[in-house]
Write a protein that holds these residues in place. Structure first.
Motif, mmCIF file in Angstrom:
data_model
loop_
_atom_site.group_PDB
_atom_site.id
_atom_site.type_symbol
_atom_site.label_atom_id
_atom_site.label_comp_id
_atom_site.label_asym_id
_atom_site.label_seq_id
_atom_site.Cartn_x
_atom_site.Cartn_y
_atom_site.Cartn_z
ATOM 1 N N TYR A 1 1.338 -0.930 -0.270
ATOM 2 C CA TYR A 1 0.300 0.377 0.014
ATOM 3 C C TYR A 1 0.996 1.410 -0.173
ATOM 4 N N ASN A 2 0.501 2.204 -1.094
ATOM 5 C CA ASN A 2 1.089 3.825 -0.878
ATOM 6 C C ASN A 2 0.503 4.605 -1.503
ATOM 7 N N THR A 3 0.690 5.978 -0.913
ATOM 8 C CA THR A 3 -0.272 6.898 -1.608
ATOM 9 C C THR A 3 0.647 7.725 -2.541
ATOM 10 N N VAL A 4 -0.121 8.244 -3.621
ATOM 11 C CA VAL A 4 0.944 8.774 -4.519
ATOM 12 C C VAL A 4 2.249 9.787 -4.011
ATOM 13 N N SER B 1 7.728 9.589 -6.411
ATOM 14 C CA SER B 1 6.236 8.684 -6.852
ATOM 15 C C SER B 1 6.527 8.045 -8.390
ATOM 16 N N LYS C 1 6.098 3.904 -8.831
ATOM 17 C CA LYS C 1 5.112 3.546 -9.393
ATOM 18 C C LYS C 1 5.505 1.694 -10.242
ATOM 19 N N SER D 1 -1.121 -4.733 -5.971
ATOM 20 C CA SER D 1 -0.538 -3.379 -4.520
ATOM 21 C C SER D 1 -1.985 -2.415 -5.379
ATOM 22 N N LEU E 1 -2.565 1.449 -4.314
ATOM 23 C CA LEU E 1 -2.151 3.088 -5.308
ATOM 24 C C LEU E 1 -3.451 3.821 -4.083
ATOM 25 N N SER F 1 -10.038 3.744 -3.176
ATOM 26 C CA SER F 1 -9.591 4.415 -4.207
ATOM 27 C C SER F 1 -9.712 3.568 -5.065
ATOM 28 N N ALA G 1 -5.955 1.213 -8.087
ATOM 29 C CA ALA G 1 -4.797 2.430 -8.093
ATOM 30 C C ALA G 1 -6.022 3.636 -8.623
ATOM 31 N N CYS H 1 -4.974 10.882 -8.787
ATOM 32 C CA CYS H 1 -4.451 11.095 -8.589
ATOM 33 C C CYS H 1 -3.889 13.167 -7.073
#
Length: 365
Positions: free
Chosen positions: A272-275, A296, A300, A315, A317, A336, A358, A362
């Motif tokens: 898990y990530n934020t952009v 970023s 990705k 994943s 995002l 998301s 995703a 974003c």
């Protein structure tokens, strides 16, 4: 080793995650993969229990290490690694740097994944082992390093791997045959989750093992990997039994995902990530990286690389710049691409493997 009950869970740093360790436990010979253990973890007091293992365990500046265990009601296990930054030179490791967790704290926490009373929590009934972080080495290290010279010198006990092994020894003895194991952690704990998930899968050969890295994409610079990373001496924690594993390739974290995924095709791996994660970008810049957009795009690209090579990897995002989701109240509301994270995690751990998600829009840094 000291042991006591605790009514709350520790947390106090923008990078969260958890710990384990302990004493003897039951034999696994009479336990089946779906039968609950008859002793060990279920004999603990309800709520959070503190275990102080002693021995060679330690925090970065010599303070004692401890971990926390909450017994559940089903034969399923969360092993969580806490986050808390990192340090690798005289500047980042100095007493005034304040960019890594130096001791094990005991701040109350009952939000996010730790809210075991929330009916939306996919893990509310699971045993929960929280391995704290206080060594500045992403739970991988086994070294005592001195940075700087003279009055500016600082000595750091990078003993994250020693602490983890102590906790896992307790887990193995006290949860002999779990049906499922969810290995997770945020920030520095995200790196603990992927590395040590291989150890847990190797030990629990009959369990379903799922790994979830919260906000730890592993985007670093070649300079950091060459000049600074070796000071942690992480080699002893590597899953060297996996064919083709080459530590020299770990400048790209996706290699670790690929090797573990190929060796254990029944494991589910995830990130898990934020952009535009503020904290991951901060550390990337501290290593000499190139800013928010550079981080970023590299994040990705790394995710895409794992997805192309590892069928069991998914994943998630999310938009924005928040760092870590496990401990936040938004754990239950963040969405998301039209998918709520908590429902996505429920499928990851308890149902059919979910597709990657995703954000549609974003945003920008």
């Amino acid at each position: 080793m000291r042991f006591k009950a605790l009514a709350f869970l520790p947390f106090s740093f923008p990078l969260c995650l958890l710990a384990v360790l302990g004493c003897g436990g039951p034999s696994a010979k009479d336990e089946g993969p779906t039968s609950p253990p008859r002793a060990g973890i279920v004999s603990l007091s309800p709520g959070w229990n503190t275990i102080e293992p002693g021995g060679e365990t330690t925090c970065s500046r010599g303070d004692p290490f401890k971990y926390f265990v909450r017994p559940g009601t089903v034969n399923r296990l969360i092993v969580e690694f806490r986050g808390g930054g990192a340090c690798w030179n005289a500047t980042t490791c100095s007493a005034g740097a304040a960019i890594f967790q130096e001791t094990v704290s005991e701040d109350p926490l009952a939000t996010g994944i730790y809210d075991h009373e929330n009916p939306d929590n996919p893990f509310r009934d699971w045993h929960h082992v929280y391995i704290p972080y206080c060594t500045g080495d992403i739970h991988w290290g086994d070294n005592v390093a001195t940075y700087g010279e003279g009055s500016g010198a600082v000595t750091i006990r990078h003993k994250g791997a020693v602490n983890v092994r102590a906790a896992l020894d307790w887990v193995y003895a006290n949860v002999p045959a779990p049906e499922k194991v969810f290995v997770t952690g945020c920030s520095a704990g995200a790196y603990g989750s992927i590395l040590w998930s291989a150890h847990l899968r190797e030990h629990y050969k009959n369990a379903s093992v799922v790994q979830f890295a919260d906000s730890g994409a592993g985007i670093i610079t070649e300079t950091f990997f060459r000049d600074s990373f070796p000071s942690w001496k992480p080699a002893g924690a590597y899953p060297t039994w996996i064919p083709g594993f080459d530590p020299a390739e770990l400048a790209n974290l996706f290699v670790l995902y690929e090797k573990i995924g190929a060796h254990y095709p029944d494991m589910r791996l995830s990130q898990y990530n934020t952009v535009y994660d503020d904290d991951q970008i901060f550390f990337f810049n501290a290593m000499g990286g190139g800013g928010a957009e550079a981080w970023s795009e590299a994040m990705k690209a790394s995710i895409a690389h794992i997805e192309a090579s590892t069928p069991t990897f998914s994943s998630y995002l999310a938009p924005g710049s928040a760092h870590c989701i496990l401990w936040r109240p938004e754990f239950y509301t963040v969405a998301s691409g039209g998918t709520r994270l908590v429902r996505w995690l429920d499928a990851l751990a308890n149902g059919e493997p979910p597709p990657s998600v995703a954000c549609d829009d974003c945003g920008s840094p």
